[in-house]
Design an enzyme around this catalytic site. Structure first.
Site, PDB file in Angstrom:
ATOM      1  N   ILE A   1     -14.705 -24.235   1.716  1.00  0.00           N
ATOM      2  CA  ILE A   1     -14.711 -24.885   3.020  1.00  0.00           C
ATOM      3  C   ILE A   1     -15.239 -23.962   4.097  1.00  0.00           C
ATOM      4  O   ILE A   1     -15.335 -22.739   3.912  1.00  0.00           O
ATOM      5  CB  ILE A   1     -13.286 -25.343   3.411  1.00  0.00           C
ATOM      6  CG1 ILE A   1     -12.297 -24.179   3.259  1.00  0.00           C
ATOM      7  CG2 ILE A   1     -12.842 -26.528   2.609  1.00  0.00           C
ATOM      8  CD1 ILE A   1     -10.867 -24.531   3.607  1.00  0.00           C
TER       9      ILE A   1
ATOM     10  N   GLY B   1      -8.649 -26.241  -4.531  1.00  0.00           N
ATOM     11  CA  GLY B   1      -9.866 -26.222  -5.339  1.00  0.00           C
ATOM     12  C   GLY B   1     -11.096 -26.681  -4.591  1.00  0.00           C
ATOM     13  O   GLY B   1     -11.867 -27.509  -5.102  1.00  0.00           O
ATOM     14  N   VAL B   2     -11.291 -26.160  -3.370  1.00  0.00           N
ATOM     15  CA  VAL B   2     -12.496 -26.481  -2.601  1.00  0.00           C
ATOM     16  C   VAL B   2     -13.008 -25.213  -1.919  1.00  0.00           C
ATOM     17  O   VAL B   2     -12.267 -24.249  -1.730  1.00  0.00           O
ATOM     18  CB  VAL B   2     -12.219 -27.542  -1.509  1.00  0.00           C
ATOM     19  CG1 VAL B   2     -11.902 -28.885  -2.125  1.00  0.00           C
ATOM     20  CG2 VAL B   2     -11.102 -27.091  -0.570  1.00  0.00           C
TER      21      VAL B   2
ATOM     22  N   ASP C   1       0.154  -7.658   1.680  1.00  0.00           N
ATOM     23  CA  ASP C   1       0.558  -6.250   1.665  1.00  0.00           C
ATOM     24  C   ASP C   1       2.078  -6.093   1.638  1.00  0.00           C
ATOM     25  O   ASP C   1       2.645  -5.254   2.331  1.00  0.00           O
ATOM     26  CB  ASP C   1      -0.023  -5.508   2.870  1.00  0.00           C
ATOM     27  CG  ASP C   1      -0.027  -3.991   2.670  1.00  0.00           C
ATOM     28  OD1 ASP C   1       0.202  -3.539   1.521  1.00  0.00           O
ATOM     29  OD2 ASP C   1      -0.252  -3.254   3.649  1.00  0.00           O
TER      30      ASP C   1
ATOM     31  N   GLY D   1       3.390   6.370   8.113  1.00  0.00           N
ATOM     32  CA  GLY D   1       4.747   6.570   7.618  1.00  0.00           C
ATOM     33  C   GLY D   1       5.680   5.458   8.049  1.00  0.00           C
ATOM     34  O   GLY D   1       6.722   5.226   7.434  1.00  0.00           O
ATOM     35  N   ASN D   2       5.314   4.746   9.142  1.00  0.00           N
ATOM     36  CA  ASN D   2       6.079   3.575   9.554  1.00  0.00           C
ATOM     37  C   ASN D   2       5.798   2.374   8.655  1.00  0.00           C
ATOM     38  O   ASN D   2       6.529   1.380   8.690  1.00  0.00           O
ATOM     39  CB  ASN D   2       5.745   3.179  10.993  1.00  0.00           C
ATOM     40  CG  ASN D   2       6.595   3.887  12.024  1.00  0.00           C
ATOM     41  OD1 ASN D   2       6.090   4.672  12.818  1.00  0.00           O
ATOM     42  ND2 ASN D   2       7.891   3.617  12.011  1.00  0.00           N
ATOM     43  N   SER D   3       4.728   2.447   7.868  1.00  0.00           N
ATOM     44  CA  SER D   3       4.331   1.308   7.034  1.00  0.00           C
ATOM     45  C   SER D   3       5.478   0.859   6.136  1.00  0.00           C
ATOM     46  O   SER D   3       6.086   1.668   5.436  1.00  0.00           O
ATOM     47  CB  SER D   3       3.135   1.689   6.157  1.00  0.00           C
ATOM     48  OG  SER D   3       1.981   1.860   6.930  1.00  0.00           O
TER      49      SER D   3
ATOM     50  N   HIS E   1       0.813  -1.222   0.000  1.00  0.00           N
ATOM     51  CA  HIS E   1       0.000   0.000   0.000  1.00  0.00           C
ATOM     52  C   HIS E   1       0.844   1.269   0.000  1.00  0.00           C
ATOM     53  O   HIS E   1       0.341   2.350  -0.288  1.00  0.00           O
ATOM     54  CB  HIS E   1      -0.987   0.003   1.187  1.00  0.00           C
ATOM     55  CG  HIS E   1      -0.380   0.302   2.526  1.00  0.00           C
ATOM     56  ND1 HIS E   1      -0.088  -0.677   3.455  1.00  0.00           N
ATOM     57  CD2 HIS E   1      -0.032   1.468   3.106  1.00  0.00           C
ATOM     58  CE1 HIS E   1       0.402  -0.124   4.539  1.00  0.00           C
ATOM     59  NE2 HIS E   1       0.456   1.186   4.356  1.00  0.00           N
TER      60      HIS E   1
END
Length: 480
Positions: free
Chosen positions: A274, A271-272, A142, A213-215, A112
């Site tokens: 659940i 491919g299920v 992310d 800003g720490n992201s 992001h």
């Protein structure tokens, strides 16, 4: 003489005890560092500030708000025109953090932070700046991988094993909070294995101060190893209140390795569809314990080709016991595409072993998108919460559990919030909602459409037709 010897021995024993206590206190004192300065000096050169810029349409960002028809409307429009603004696009900037993971210039940050950016500038601890290119991104965790070209080897930091991080361990967060570059904050690991919203979430919770800003910045252990990537905070005001979340390094390293090799992620796909096994489901099908993942649907894919059926309970995947849907999703996602795995399922009172060759989740999602379908994530039950109710579309398995005929349709109530109006009016798990606003419904989307139609019509409540054991009754629920 004997008395004097005894006194001397007692005095010696007390001296030894005192020395032991002093040594124990010194060891305890060492457990809490007197300063984080040495660690900060060691890791800071590898942490970077990230500035992104994007061209956005005029008016999409913050600006003067003038109501339509206001006498000041023309004034502000003329003011913008005079200053050369008008409707021309403008450049918007954003700040974030990251860290170098190799001397040849690979950098990790949050997706992001750089998503949609036209330009990404990396500022190093030395003050030097370089433009970065995006190697690959993974919105599900992310995480983004960047690359800069440098004439000299860059200082970098290694990843640590996040599974060894214990609640109470010291950690250090370094980043660019609120544009105040290369800022350091210390705290402890508050909790492990936090899940926020994604199927692949594994967050470390920390009380080290993390702000905007720490992201994308690193969370270090005391050995200077990255055990997490700072991603999110829980806050009522946008600032740090001591509840921050860092994506665990053992998730990040796998994503980064794939982005580095392929430029994209390659997750295993079973491919299920659940859902979690509940106590009543376990009892109904004869399971000894409430565990595993209940298969609700088997569309075309690897599982169907191997003979898996709706109603199977997946108990083990590739030698790993399955506790719940979230655990299964992560285990499958971490498996190699094309790998043949053994899956143990519980079916009709006994276990069976299926051999399944895994597909690739990203390919399946692309196929679903091109077909115009919205297949739910494996591990994310086909459930929606609204009006205090947990609702699921009717399936053959639910018809069997509720002892309904094959013609039964509607939305099945899986759970009811005891603090809700729905609970007060008698709705309970196992009820089936067949009509809303006197219109038949079979999907959550149709119910949502009736809610919006009622709101548009100025109604404050919605009439539901609810059936329990085949007996119908109407219930009106207030619309928020």
């Amino acid at each position: 003489m004997k008395t004097n010897q005894t006194s001397a021995m007692r005095a010696l024993w007390l001296m030894m005890l005192g020395a032991a206590l002093v040594l124990a206190q010194a060891i305890v004192a060492q457990a809490r560092p007197e300063s984080f300065a040495d660690l900060a000096d060691k890791v800071s050169p590898s942490v970077v500030n990230i500035t992104t810029s994007t061209m956005v349409a005029r008016g999409t960002g913050p600006g003067a708000i003038v109501p339509d028809g206001s006498p000041f409307e023309d004034f502000f429009r003329e003011f913008q025109d005079r200053n050369g603004q008008g409707n021309r696009p403008r450049r918007s900037s954003a700040l974030g953090s990251g860290f170098v993971i190799s001397e040849d210039g690979y950098i990790v940050t949050n997706n992001h932070v750089i998503e949609g950016a036209d330009e990404v500038i990396i500022e190093f601890f030395s003050g030097a700046e370089l433009e970065a290119k995006v190697i690959g991104t993974d919105p599900k965790t992310d995480i983004a991988l960047l690359k800069v070209e440098s004439d000299e080897p860059l200082p970098f930091v290694p990843f640590g094993d996040s599974d060894t991080a214990r609640v109470g361990d010291w950690v250090l967060a370094v980043g660019n909070p609120l544009g105040q570059g290369f800022s350091v904050s210390a705290g402890i690991v508050s909790q492990r294995n936090r899940a926020l919203q994604g199927a692949y979430d594994d967050y470390i919770q920390t009380d080290a101060a993390i702000n905007r800003g720490n992201s994308g910045g690193p969370l270090f252990n005391m050995d200077g190893q990255v055990v997490g990537v700072n991603t999110a905070i829980l806050s009522p005001n946008g600032g740090s209140i001591g509840i921050g979340f860092s994506m665990a390094s053992n998730v990040v390293t796998r994503v980064v390795d794939q982005l580095r090799e392929f430029g994209e992620t390659r997750r295993g796909w079973l491919g299920v569809r659940i859902q979690d096994v509940t106590d009543d489901v376990a009892e109904a099908i004869g399971l000894e314990k409430t565990a595993g993942a209940l298969v609700t649907d088997v569309p075309d894919g690897p599982a169907k080709e191997a003979g898996m059926l709706a109603g199977d309970v997946i108990m083990s995947f590739d030698g790993v016991e399955v506790d719940d849907t979230r655990g299964l999703v992560r285990t499958v996602g971490n498996a190699d595409v094309g790998k043949a795995v053994r899956v143990i399922v519980f079916r009709e009172g006994k276990t069976q072993t299926l051999k399944i060759t895994l597909g690739r989740r990203e390919d399946a999602e692309s196929a679903d998108a091109s077909a115009g379908t919205d297949a739910p994530e494996e591990g994310e039950p086909e459930q929606t919460e609204m009006m205090g109710l947990t609702l699921s579309p009717m399936t053959d398995e639910l018809r069997e559990q509720l002892e309904l005929g094959p013609e039964a349709t509607g939305l099945v109530v899986g759970d009811v919030d005891e603090a809700s109006e729905a609970f007060e009016k008698g709705l309970r798990a196992g009820d089936v909602i067949t009509e809303a606003g006197q219109q038949k419904i079979t999907t959550v989307g149709e119910l949502d459409a009736q809610i919006e139609q009622a709101k548009d019509g100025g109604r404050k409540s919605l009439l539901l037709l609810v059936r329990r054991a085949g007996e119908p009754r109407f219930v009106a629920l207030t619309l928020e």
